[in-house]
Design a protein around this motif. Structure first.
Motif, mmCIF file in Angstrom:
data_model
loop_
_atom_site.group_PDB
_atom_site.id
_atom_site.type_symbol
_atom_site.label_atom_id
_atom_site.label_comp_id
_atom_site.label_asym_id
_atom_site.label_seq_id
_atom_site.Cartn_x
_atom_site.Cartn_y
_atom_site.Cartn_z
ATOM 1 N N PRO A 66 0.812 -1.297 0.196
ATOM 2 C CA PRO A 66 0.014 0.000 0.051
ATOM 3 C C PRO A 66 0.599 1.221 0.021
ATOM 4 C CG PRO A 66 -0.156 -1.053 2.006
ATOM 5 C CD PRO A 66 0.592 -2.053 1.234
ATOM 6 N N LYS A 67 0.355 2.298 -0.802
ATOM 7 C CA LYS A 67 0.959 3.580 -0.730
ATOM 8 C C LYS A 67 1.148 4.196 0.661
ATOM 9 C CE LYS A 67 0.368 4.558 -5.765
ATOM 10 N NZ LYS A 67 -0.386 5.340 -6.707
ATOM 11 N N SER A 68 0.042 3.861 1.401
ATOM 12 C CA SER A 68 -0.118 4.445 2.566
ATOM 13 C C SER A 68 1.172 3.971 3.517
ATOM 14 C CB SER A 68 -1.450 4.159 3.225
ATOM 15 O OG SER A 68 -1.771 2.564 3.480
ATOM 16 N N LYS A 71 4.265 5.849 2.580
ATOM 17 C CA LYS A 71 4.018 7.276 2.941
ATOM 18 C C LYS A 71 4.194 7.534 4.405
ATOM 19 C CE LYS A 71 0.666 8.719 -0.554
ATOM 20 N NZ LYS A 71 -0.603 9.260 -1.087
ATOM 21 N N ALA A 72 3.904 6.331 5.193
ATOM 22 C CA ALA A 72 3.997 6.586 6.558
ATOM 23 C C ALA A 72 5.528 6.391 6.719
ATOM 24 C CB ALA A 72 3.441 5.274 7.495
ATOM 25 N N ARG A 75 7.184 9.888 5.985
ATOM 26 C CA ARG A 75 6.790 10.936 7.344
ATOM 27 C C ARG A 75 7.789 10.501 8.395
ATOM 28 N NH1 ARG A 75 1.437 9.714 5.977
ATOM 29 N NH2 ARG A 75 1.265 8.229 7.749
ATOM 30 N N GLU A 278 3.191 -0.533 8.446
ATOM 31 C CA GLU A 278 2.420 1.014 8.477
ATOM 32 C C GLU A 278 2.217 1.040 9.906
ATOM 33 O OE1 GLU A 278 -1.310 3.206 6.334
ATOM 34 O OE2 GLU A 278 -0.724 1.373 5.770
ATOM 35 N N ASN A 282 3.407 4.516 12.221
ATOM 36 C CA ASN A 282 2.441 5.284 12.531
ATOM 37 C C ASN A 282 2.319 5.429 14.027
ATOM 38 O OD1 ASN A 282 1.304 6.367 10.097
ATOM 39 N ND2 ASN A 282 -0.055 4.857 9.680
#
Length: 392
Positions: A66-68, A71-72, A75, A278, A282
């Motif tokens: 997942p792109k999410s 991205k996590a 960040r 992820e 996060n």
């Protein structure tokens, strides 16, 4: 929230590598293993809860990374290390060693030279050799205070027109250095002048102790076009068994890299690894902060012991990782006998320093990423063995 590292789950009855291989590696089950670089500390509860939540869905099939999740990670790296990666730079990998092998395949040919800086994590020199590249050793220099630095003059003397790659460990495994900006800039300049690609293994980047600060090599001016970075959750959050990490590849190197990467068919990994990865990025900030305090306490226990028995052992000053580099040369034992002493006298299973290159002769590597209870056991066993040596 406060996290408790005083105890951890018993892994001896599981299929944990460091326990299941005791008889094969050390010739006995009666040894406390402190070698392979995973933690005897429970994987964070928020990671495990994310996996349990995903298992509510009854289908575990093919899924895209997942792109999410990337991205996590992006960040996290920006917040904690000041480096900005783009989403299109990110690739999934199941391990740093696999990533390194793809880079070797993509950016060198059989017979080309690959530089490694010994003592070093053994796959750094095994992988190029197995791929029929010439391994060129650029040993680190040990300074009077026991710390290490790059030997840049030796590096410059060994570079030829066949030198294509340098494999960098940052923070360094096993000597525990966190390279300064000045050291990295000097190394980068030599590689730039000689058109050398750098593979930077930065998987220990989150495990750095104050006042030291990890400097991502790719964050330096002029670095991005020749630096490929390996990062991940395996070391930071004790998630090696999820077999998930990342490779960061700049745009100008992507076509060559992707050709070799696609030939291996990495696919997208495990769906359970996706959600664990992820969740770690996060939710892991406070856990990691407390973990590092705990790990440094463990290191200081070992340091205090070494100070009491300094006629036998010197502890290399550590700046990052949870791997202690023990200088045992004053014990005046050959490498085979030294390893046997730790097994038979201290009942500890450590990595022999010689496995990291001949510069590791007389050293042992000890993994102190354990619970408080297990660290106390390590200290007691090692202290008793040293005391017996002292009184003989």
């Amino acid at each position: 929230m406060s996290y408790d590292f005083t105890s951890s789950a018993d892994r001896s009855g599981s299929n944990a590598e460091k326990y299941s291989l005791r008889e094969e590696l050390f010739g006995t089950e009666d040894v406390l293993p402190a070698w392979v670089a995973d933690m005897d500390i429970d994987t964070p509860d928020f990671v495990l809860e994310s996996v349990k939540k995903r298992l509510v869905h009854p289908v575990i099939g093919y899924e895209e990374f997942p792109k999410s999740a990337f991205k996590a990670q992006i960040r996290w790296m920006k917040k904690h290390h000041g480096v900005e990666y783009d989403l299109e730079e990110m690739f999934y990998s199941h391990s740093v060693v696999a990533s390194m092998q793809v880079v070797i395949e993509a950016f060198s040919n059989k017979g080309d030279e690959v530089i490694v800086q010994t003592p070093i994590y053994p796959p750094f020199f095994h992988a190029p050799a197995h791929m029929e590249r010439k391994v060129v050793k650029n040993p680190l220099m040990q300074l009077e205070d026991g710390t290490y630095t790059f030997d840049l003059e030796d590096l410059k003397a060994k570079i030829t027109d066949k030198t294509k790659l340098l494999l960098l460990s940052s923070p360094h495994n096993p000597v525990g250095r966190v390279w300064t900006k000045e050291e990295l800039e000097a190394l980068l300049e030599i590689c730039r002048e000689n058109n050398i690609i750098i593979f930077a293994d930065e998987v220990h980047c989150d495990l750095v102790y104050e006042p030291n600060k990890h400097i991502p090599l790719a964050s330096l001016e002029g670095a991005k076009e020749r630096v490929i970075t390996a990062i991940g959750v395996g070391k930071t959050f004790n998630m090696a068994g999820f077999a998930v990490s990342s490779i960061v590849v700049p745009k100008n190197l992507r076509d060559k890299f992707k050709k070799a990467y696609d030939n291996v068919h990495f696919a997208q990994g495990s769906v359970l690894s996706h959600v664990a990865f992820e969740s770690a990025y996060n939710n892991g900030e406070e856990w990691l902060k407390e973990l590092k305090i705990h790990l440094y306490k463990n290191y200081m226990m070992l340091s205090d012991l070494a100070d009491r028995y300094k006629e036998y052992i010197e502890l290399t000053p550590i700046e990052g990782t949870y791997l202690a580099w023990l200088d045992c040369r004053k014990m005046d034992l050959n490498n085979k006998v030294l390893r046997e002493w730790f097994v038979k006298e201290a009942k500890l299973g450590l990595n022999a320093g010689l496995s990291f290159g001949k510069e590791g002769s007389g050293f042992m590597r000890l993994n102190f990423a354990v619970s408080s209870a297990k660290m106390a056991q390590i200290i007691t066993q090692l202290q008793n063995a040293l005391q017996r040596m002292k009184t003989r």
